[in-house]
Design a protein around this motif. Structure first.
Motif, PDB file in Angstrom:
ATOM      1  N   TYR A  49      -5.784  -1.575   6.665  1.00  0.00           N
ATOM      2  CA  TYR A  49      -6.428  -0.401   7.263  1.00  0.00           C
ATOM      3  C   TYR A  49      -7.171  -0.723   8.560  1.00  0.00           C
ATOM      4  O   TYR A  49      -8.078  -0.007   8.950  1.00  0.00           O
ATOM      5  CB  TYR A  49      -7.337   0.285   6.233  1.00  0.00           C
ATOM      6  N   SER A  76      -0.952   5.329   3.445  1.00  0.00           N
ATOM      7  CA  SER A  76      -1.040   4.273   2.457  1.00  0.00           C
ATOM      8  C   SER A  76       0.348   3.859   1.982  1.00  0.00           C
ATOM      9  O   SER A  76       0.603   2.704   1.662  1.00  0.00           O
ATOM     10  CB  SER A  76      -1.891   4.755   1.300  1.00  0.00           C
ATOM     11  N   SER A 134      -0.433   0.548  -3.447  1.00  0.00           N
ATOM     12  CA  SER A 134      -0.113   1.156  -4.734  1.00  0.00           C
ATOM     13  C   SER A 134      -1.172   2.165  -5.156  1.00  0.00           C
ATOM     14  O   SER A 134      -0.951   2.960  -6.059  1.00  0.00           O
ATOM     15  CB  SER A 134      -0.031   0.071  -5.800  1.00  0.00           C
ATOM     16  N   GLY A 135      -2.339   2.122  -4.511  1.00  0.00           N
ATOM     17  CA  GLY A 135      -3.440   2.982  -4.935  1.00  0.00           C
ATOM     18  C   GLY A 135      -4.173   2.448  -6.151  1.00  0.00           C
ATOM     19  O   GLY A 135      -5.027   3.121  -6.715  1.00  0.00           O
TER      20      GLY A 135
END
Ligand code: ADP
Length: 262
Positions: free
Chosen positions: A160, A209, A215-216
């Motif tokens: 990020y 994402s 994958s979260g």
């Protein structure tokens, strides 16, 4: 057995009056256990076919007259799915482990150097990743869980943060506790997202994402791993400027002596 599990609540009211509430949570806990077992089994079962797929794709990519783009796309998606399955397995393992063996010493200096090295490989020169470690500071706990926690936080910083960004990893004494921090100069996170960030599959920007291959599940893993070490995740972020993810390890789980030599 027919043992029941009760959740008891005592409420005080009025003049020294107490109310005792009991709720039978046996079924609830059974269902939670079933869900965890199911996730663990599914992830485990998915691993084998994925490995087979990956093997055949590797062979295909070496054969002549292949549509390279298609093979590459299949390989990418297989790798993504493998990453997701790995994260699911890690999360279900960490969720079920109840107690952490406090006797295991973790050589934090070595661990964080390895974590940073992996992050540098992913970054491929797009970020400056620096590590600042107190070499005499180790901690006690579950190495796999702490490794997962630190790796997920550092990987996120890479994922990020735009090209040219700075990422600083540090581990040192602060007011009697062991303090870990990873600071990035990335996109940052708006305050309204912060409370939900450690929920499974919660992402600020789904499309973004997905691009990073996330994958979260990363921050859910971090949350559980830290809980097992009497710690919790702290997040500070300024949108457009960057984020700092940190945690403190309590004094009874750190050591300031010379690291054990292998
Ligand atoms: P993912 O696999 O999507 O990265 P995580 O659970 O690790 O899942 O993180 C959840 C979400 O939190 C991410 O999708 C992203 O929106 C946000 N996030 C995590 N780390 C950072 C960071 N260092 N900077 C900005 N946003 C972040």
């Amino acid at each position: 057995s027919d043992a029941r599990l009760l959740e008891i609540r005592i409420m005080a009211y009025g003049d020294n009056q107490k109310l005792l509430l009991a709720r039978d949570v046996t079924r609830l806990r059974q269902l939670e256990q079933m869900r965890r077992d199911f996730v663990a089994n599914v992830s485990h079962e998915l691993k084998t076919p994925l490995t087979v797929l990956q093997g055949y794709l590797e062979i295909m990519s070496m054969m002549p007259a292949q549509d390279e783009k298609q093979v590459q796309a299949m390989t990418d998606q297989t790798l993504r799915m493998k990453g997701l399955v790995d994260q699911l397995l890690t999360l279900s393992k960490i969720e079920v482990s109840t107690e952490v063996d406090p006797a295991r010493r973790i050589a934090m200096g070595l661990l964080l150097e390895q974590v940073a090295e992996e992050a540098r490989a992913v970054s491929a020169g797009r970020h400056t990743i620096s590590v600042e470690i107190d070499p005499a500071l180790d901690m006690f706990g579950d190495e796999l869980q702490i490794r997962s926690a630190c790796a997920n936080l550092v990987q996120n910083a890479v994922n990020y943060t735009p090209e040219g960004g700075q990422i600083r990893v540090s581990w040192r004494h602060r007011e009697g506790v062991g303090r870990f921090e990873v600071q990035d100069s990335g996109e940052g996170i708006a305050p309204e997202h912060l409370p939900r960030l450690t929920e499974r599959f919660y992402r600020v920007d789904r499309a973004r994402s997905r691009q990073t291959g996330g994958s979260g599940l990363g921050l859910a893993i971090v949350k559980h791993a830290l809980n097992h070490h009497n710690s919790h995740l702290e997040i500070q972020s300024v949108p457009g400027e960057g984020s700092t993810f940190g945690f403190s390890i309590p004094s009874n789980l750190i050591s300031a002596q010379q690291p054990a030599r292998a």
